[in-house]
Every structure is written in structure tokens, then in C-alpha cells.
Design a protein around this motif. Structure first.
Motif, mmCIF file in Angstrom:
data_model
loop_
_atom_site.group_PDB
_atom_site.id
_atom_site.type_symbol
_atom_site.label_atom_id
_atom_site.label_comp_id
_atom_site.label_asym_id
_atom_site.label_seq_id
_atom_site.Cartn_x
_atom_site.Cartn_y
_atom_site.Cartn_z
ATOM 1 N N TYR B 184 38.863 35.206 90.995
ATOM 2 C CA TYR B 184 39.727 34.240 90.331
ATOM 3 C C TYR B 184 41.178 34.410 90.787
ATOM 4 C CZ TYR B 184 36.372 32.089 87.175
ATOM 5 O OH TYR B 184 35.353 31.340 86.669
ATOM 6 N N ALA B 187 41.565 32.950 94.164
ATOM 7 C CA ALA B 187 41.548 31.483 94.099
ATOM 8 C C ALA B 187 42.918 30.971 93.671
ATOM 9 C CB ALA B 187 40.481 30.998 93.132
ATOM 10 N N GLU B 193 45.860 24.361 92.023
ATOM 11 C CA GLU B 193 45.136 23.165 91.582
ATOM 12 C C GLU B 193 43.639 23.399 91.571
ATOM 13 O OE1 GLU B 193 46.414 20.095 94.226
ATOM 14 O OE2 GLU B 193 47.315 19.009 92.555
ATOM 15 N N VAL B 194 43.138 23.976 92.678
ATOM 16 C CA VAL B 194 41.703 24.218 92.781
ATOM 17 C C VAL B 194 41.273 25.178 91.682
ATOM 18 C CG1 VAL B 194 39.902 25.278 94.172
ATOM 19 C CG2 VAL B 194 41.536 23.741 95.235
ATOM 20 N N GLU B 196 42.468 25.615 88.777
ATOM 21 C CA GLU B 196 42.353 24.915 87.491
ATOM 22 C C GLU B 196 41.113 24.033 87.478
ATOM 23 O OE1 GLU B 196 45.004 24.015 84.841
ATOM 24 O OE2 GLU B 196 45.827 26.002 85.187
ATOM 25 N N SER B 197 40.827 23.412 88.632
ATOM 26 C CA SER B 197 39.712 22.464 88.672
ATOM 27 C C SER B 197 38.362 23.147 88.510
ATOM 28 C CB SER B 197 39.738 21.647 89.969
ATOM 29 O OG SER B 197 39.100 22.351 90.999
ATOM 30 N N ILE B 198 38.273 24.448 88.800
ATOM 31 C CA ILE B 198 36.986 25.110 88.599
ATOM 32 C C ILE B 198 37.020 26.004 87.359
ATOM 33 C CG2 ILE B 198 36.029 24.969 90.924
ATOM 34 C CD1 ILE B 198 37.174 27.674 91.523
ATOM 35 N N GLY B 199 37.888 25.648 86.442
ATOM 36 C CA GLY B 199 37.827 26.258 85.115
ATOM 37 C C GLY B 199 38.549 27.575 84.952
ATOM 38 N N ILE B 200 39.523 27.862 85.821
ATOM 39 C CA ILE B 200 40.246 29.127 85.682
ATOM 40 C C ILE B 200 41.520 28.903 84.872
ATOM 41 C CG2 ILE B 200 41.362 31.026 86.908
ATOM 42 C CD1 ILE B 200 39.592 30.316 89.322
ATOM 43 N N ASN B 201 41.683 29.673 83.813
ATOM 44 C CA ASN B 201 42.928 29.628 83.055
ATOM 45 C C ASN B 201 43.954 30.439 83.837
ATOM 46 O OD1 ASN B 201 45.040 29.947 81.297
ATOM 47 N ND2 ASN B 201 43.727 30.249 79.519
#
Lengths: 247, 328
Positions: B184, B187, B193-194, B196-201
């Protein structure tokens, strides 16, 4: 009876005095492919960003499975089951294909082994197994787009939102993506696709929403859309619209 | 991962054997400082190498660690071991408080903010009576004892404490790199942006990285204070330390767990030897040489020395495979 999964209700988005989306409403049902089309600058990506939490809509409501998700942050929306890709591909450059997808897979698990299992399954589905140890930055554009879809899929979404995932691809590559979309639909996903390539969109969509200058000008099954006067005008301009010239 | 573990054990075993082979005091001195800086580099690597948030203010956490254990020992006779842990907790708390406002900033603005925060903390300590302000704290000298972490006849215990700390830290870093958190953080480094888009706070993960990093830095700080037995704000909170941490990690290999050790084993001997040989007149020569090395690395191999090593190893491997094919 189709079950509604995502409802977009009167979304309006303004940037200063510029209205990018004006009162756009439509719904996505379970297990359905909905396409969002329209000329450049019609507000498709803006609408995408409003749904996925990258923008806060000025007014309107987004409802997902009877839950109001308007204004939720992007990562929360992803955790609920809506994952998106980007118009400008964004692979994680310094990570390999496998690591890219694993990052997505970690959403539902803490264990590395489980994440690896999900990843190999998805690499199989998206034809990436052979390329798993290549760095994200050194892939070709098709593979980058594929990695992006794979990474989104790894989060196990219920709705997958693809933003121009076919732009810049050749015919065979587009066919691959089309088949992938249909495969995903079969496996129970709903898809919302923004796309310019009509020959790819028409055969796979269940429902098409057309935007022009921020407003929804038409909605319906593909065969209706291709004969819709407003849509043809929006794409070709009033002057070149054959039917209106006749009249 | 298993392969990494083996390599790490070998490296630590070699480091443990070195002071027994070379017995000079100056060598032992270099070893202690080297291990402390390598630990700091590892800590910095978590927030900058993995998560991509450039911090120029790590001296702040290092200093908080040094001051916590020293003040507790000096004022209340509390063992530095306890002080070390408390220092870590304080530094982590400070990191948590700093993170909230600073992580709203991106890129170079975040780097500037960390620089400013470190400077603010330094000024606070300069004018704080309870910690002896600008005069600094001379730690009370006691007989050699493990409890008080003071050894005057030999430097070996310091080396092994530092090595123990470094070993724990490098294993923790290795674990983080291969876990969900590591993925994470990387990433986030590659694309906000990416992530956030795959659910990372993203905010929470960046804060977590900062807190772990600060916690480790503080441990190194306490150890350093116990080693030199005198601290004042100007030597502890100095930009010099923050920058050295950055430089040695960048030279060794940013984002790689071996990087800080490699960087530290070049920079620390260099600065100690020039200091001993040239004294006051040679001030800064080590950083000049080091600066040159960093420029070379930045131009030709942005991944640092470890990147160079990997490249060469790959080449050999390929040639090896080529030979096998030719033979068969």
C-alpha cells in the motif's frame, strides 16, 4: 425484474461558472453493461469522478444499494464495491505486473498468500500471467490498460467503471477487451463504460446513456440510440445531419 | 522473502564478527556510529523510500528520543532502557500530531514543512529550562553497567546494542516491505489517485509510516545520547543529521532495505576518518566527497549503489545462462 444497484439522481457539477454536468440521472441494474457516450467535453469523465468520490457533486444524489454515497471519499467507495480505472493509464511504474495486481487484491485480505492466489486467478483471466514480472513502467499501452483493469478487478468490485479503456488500441486488442467485458458480465458484475469507439460499445451494451454539453440527451438500448436524432446531431453537428437537411 | 532473510542473517553475523577481528577503538567507534546511522536510514526509508513522502526533518524524532532518555536519566535516575521506549512513544506521538496537518501538503511542500517542524522543535528545546536549554545535558557518569547503558572501558557493548537494534529494525522493514502495508505504501508513492481508487486510505497509511519511522528514529537517538553522554539542541536537532540520513540512504539505494547500510558504511567511515586525520581544518570534506558521489548516483543510477549491484548481478546471470545454452 432487474434489480437496481446504482442510481444517479440529478447530478450537477460546476467548476466556477462552467457547468460540466447538469441534472444527469440514470440507473445501473445488477449484471448489466451501461455505456456512457458523448462528444469530447460532454462531461463523461467529470460524471465518473463525481460517482467515484474524486469530485464532490454540486447537487444531486448517488445511491448504491439503497445507501446514499454522495460525497464519500474515493477509497470508501472502492471498499463498498465500486472500482474505477483512469482515462490516462496509471500503472504503478516501479512495481511489477504481479505486484500491481496484488496491491488491488490486498483490499479483501491481509494475508500475502491469499492476495497471491487472487492475483494469479485474475492474471489468468486477463491474459497477463506471462508478463507477471515485467515492471509496470515498461509495458506497452495495451498491457498497461490491461493491468489497470486487472488491478481494479482484484479489489473484487460489484461495479467496475472503465474510463476509455479501449482508446488507442487496435482491432484485435479491442476484441479482447470486449470479450473480457462480456466475461465479467457473465460472472455477475455490472459495468459502466465510458467509450468513444462505437463499434466496440454497441454490441456489448445493455443500455446507453448519451451526454452532450453536460446534459443527458438520450438513453436507451443501442438500436434506439443509433437512430436517435439528437444523438446524431450531437456527433455530426446540425449542419451535416442528413435528416434535418431534408426537412 | 526467505532468500532475503538468509542474506540478512549473514549480514548481521558478519557485522557481529567484525569488531572481534578489528580491535582498534577507532574502528569500534565507527561501527557504533555506522549502525546508528544505518538504523536511522532504515527508519527514513519507510516514510520516504516506501511511501514516497520526502522528510527532511528526521533529526526531530532522533532528538526527541535522545532527550527523553537523557532527561529521565539525568533528572529522575530512570534507566535509559525505559527512556528509550518512552522516547519512541513520544516521538511517535509527535509524528502523529505533525502528520495530520502536513500530509495535506504534497511533494516538495511536505518536505519544506518537515524541515520547518524540525527547526521549531529545536528552538523549543533551546529555550526550555527543564531540559537545560542551550547548555545541554551532560549525562551523569556511572560505573560500567548494562542497566544504565554506560560503558567506559570498552565499546563492544555499544556495538552489540546498536547491532541488536539495527537487526530488529531491518527485519521489521523486510517484513513491512513484503506485507500489505508495504504494498500500500508503494502504491501511494507511485500514484495517490490509483491508491485511492483501489481502496487505500492514503492519509492513514502515510501517518502509520510516519509513526513507525519516528518510533525507530527515537530509539537510535537514545542510543546515540548514551554513547556520547552529552547532548545539546545544536548537535542533536541539527539539519546536518537530517541531511546525512537522506544522503546516505539515497547513495545506498532509496526504497531498498540494504540501501541505508551500504550508504552508512561509506559515509560514516569517510566522515570519521577525515575528522581524525584533518581535525577542524577538514570540516565538511566528507560531505563534499559524499556530495560528489550522490551527484554521480543521481545522474547515472537513481536507484543507488544497490541498483548498480543488481544491474551487474543481472548481467552476470544472463551471461551465465548464455554460457549454459552455448554448452548444451
Amino acid at each position: 425484474m432487474l434489480k437496481q444497484i446504482l442510481n444517479i439522481d440529478n447530478i450537477t457539477m460546476k467548476f466556477g461558472s462552467l457547468v460540466a454536468n447538469e441534472n444527469v440521472s440514470f440507473t445501473i441494474n445488477e449484471n448489466e453493461i451501461v455505456s456512457l457516450i458523448g462528444p469530447n467535453g460532454a462531461g463523461k469523465t467529470t460524471l465518473f469522478n463525481c460517482i467515484t468520490g474524486y469530485y464532490q457533486p454540486f447537487s444531486g444524489k448517488v445511491t448504491y444499494k439503497d445507501m446514499d454515497i454522495t460525497g464519500f471519499t474515493a477509497y470508501k467507495i472502492c471498499r463498498l464495491g465500486i472500482t474505477r480505472t483512469f482515462q490516462i493509464v496509471q500503472t504503478l511504474k516501479e512495481m511489477t505486473v504481479e505486484e500491481n495486481i496484488m496491491t488491488g487484491a490486498f483490499l479483501n485480505t491481509k494475508s500475502r498468500k491469499e492476495a497471491e492466489a487472487i492475483t494469479s486467478e485474475i492474471m489468468e483471466l486477463t491474459d497477463l500471467t506471462k508478463k507477471k514480472s515485467i515492471l509496470g513502467g515498461s509495458l506497452t499501452i495495451v498491457d498497461k490498460k490491461r493491468v489497470e483493469i486487472a488491478r481494479s478487478l482484484a479489489t473484487k468490485p460489484q461495479i467496475l467503471m472503465l474510463d476509455e479503456c479501449m482508446a488507442g488500441l487496435n482491432q484485435t486488442e479491442i476484441k479482447d477487451v470486449m470479450n473480457l467485458c462480456l466475461k465479467l458480465k457473465e460472472s455477475g458484475l455490472s459495468l459502466l463504460i465510458v467509450e468513444h469507439i462505437m463499434e466496440a460499445i454497441m454490441p456489448i451494451s445493455d443500455n446507453i446513456v448519451v451526454l452532450n454539453a453536460g446534459k443527458k440527451i438520450a438513453e436507451g438500448v443501442p438500436s434506439d440510440i443509433v437512430n436517435n436524432d439528437d444523438v446524431i446531431k450531437a456527433y455530426l453537428g446540425d449542419k451535416y445531419h442528413a435528416k434535418s437537411q431534408k426537412s | 522473502m526467505v532468500k532475503n532473510k538468509k542474506t540478512l542473517i549473514i549480514i548481521i553475523a558478519v557485522l557481529a564478527a567484525l569488531p572481534l577481528i578489528f580491535k582498534s577503538d577507532s574502528f569500534h567507534n565507527i561501527m557504533v556510529l555506522l549502525l546508528i546511522y544505518a538504523t536511522l536510514g532504515e527508519a527514513w526509508n519507510i516514510i520516504t523510500g516506501f511511501a514516497g513522502q520526502i522528510s527532511f526533518g528526521h533529526a526531530a524524532f532522533f532528538g526527541i528520543g535522545a532527550y527523553t532518555s537523557s532527561v529521565l536519566f539525568y533528572r529522575f535516575d530512570i534507566s535509559p532502557w525505559v527512556g528509550m521506549v518512552l522516547g519512541g512513544i513520544f516521538a511517535a506521538m509527535v509524528a502523529l500530531i505533525i502528520s495530520y496537518p502536513t500530509f495535506r501538503l504534497k511533494g516538495s511542500y511536505f518536505a519544506i514543512a518537515t524541515l520547518a517542524v524540525a527547526e521549531i522543535i529545536k528552538q523549543l528545546f533551546v529555550s526550555w529550562k527543564f531540559v537545560e536549554g542551550a547548555t545541554g545535558i551532560s549525562l551523569p557518569i556511572v560505573d560500567d553497567s548494562w542497566l544504565c547503558m554506560e560503558f567506559h572501558t570498552t565499546k563492544l557493548p555499544y556495538i552489540y546494542i546498536a547491532l541488536g537494534l539495527f537487526a530488529i529494525v531491518i527485519f521489521v522493514c523486510n517484513y513491512i516491505e513484503n506485507s500489505k502495508t508495504g504494498f500500500y505504501l508503494k502504491a501511494i508513492r507511485e500514484s495517490h489517485e490509483v491508491a485511492e481508487s483501489i481502496g487505500i486510505n492514503t492519509t492513514n497509511y502515510k501517518t502509520l509510516a510516519m509513526v513507525i519511522s519516528a518510533f525507530i528514529s527515537a530509539f537510535a537517538g537514545s542510543l546515540y545520547a548514551q554513547y556520547v553522554l552529552y547532548i545539546d539542541p545544536f548537535m542533536i536537532f541539527t539539519l546536518d543529521i537530517s541531511i546525512k540520513i537522506v544522503l546516505l540512504t539515497v547513495l545506498g539505494g532509496i526504497g531498498n532495505i540494504y540501501g541505508p547500510l551500504i550508504g552508512a558504511s561509506i559515509l560514516i567511515p569517510l566522515s570519521e576518518i577525515t575528522r581524525v586525520q584533518l581535525g577542524g581544518t577538514g570540516r565538511g570534506i566528507d560531505l563534499m566527497i559524499f556530495g560528489l558521489l550522490v551527484i554521480l548516483v543521481a545522474c547515472y543510477q537513481p536507484k543507488g549503489i544497490i541498483g548498480l549491484v543488481n544491474k551487474v548481478a543481472k548481467k552476470f546471470k544472463k551471461e551465465g545462462e548464455g554460457n549454459v545454452e552455448a554448452n548444451s
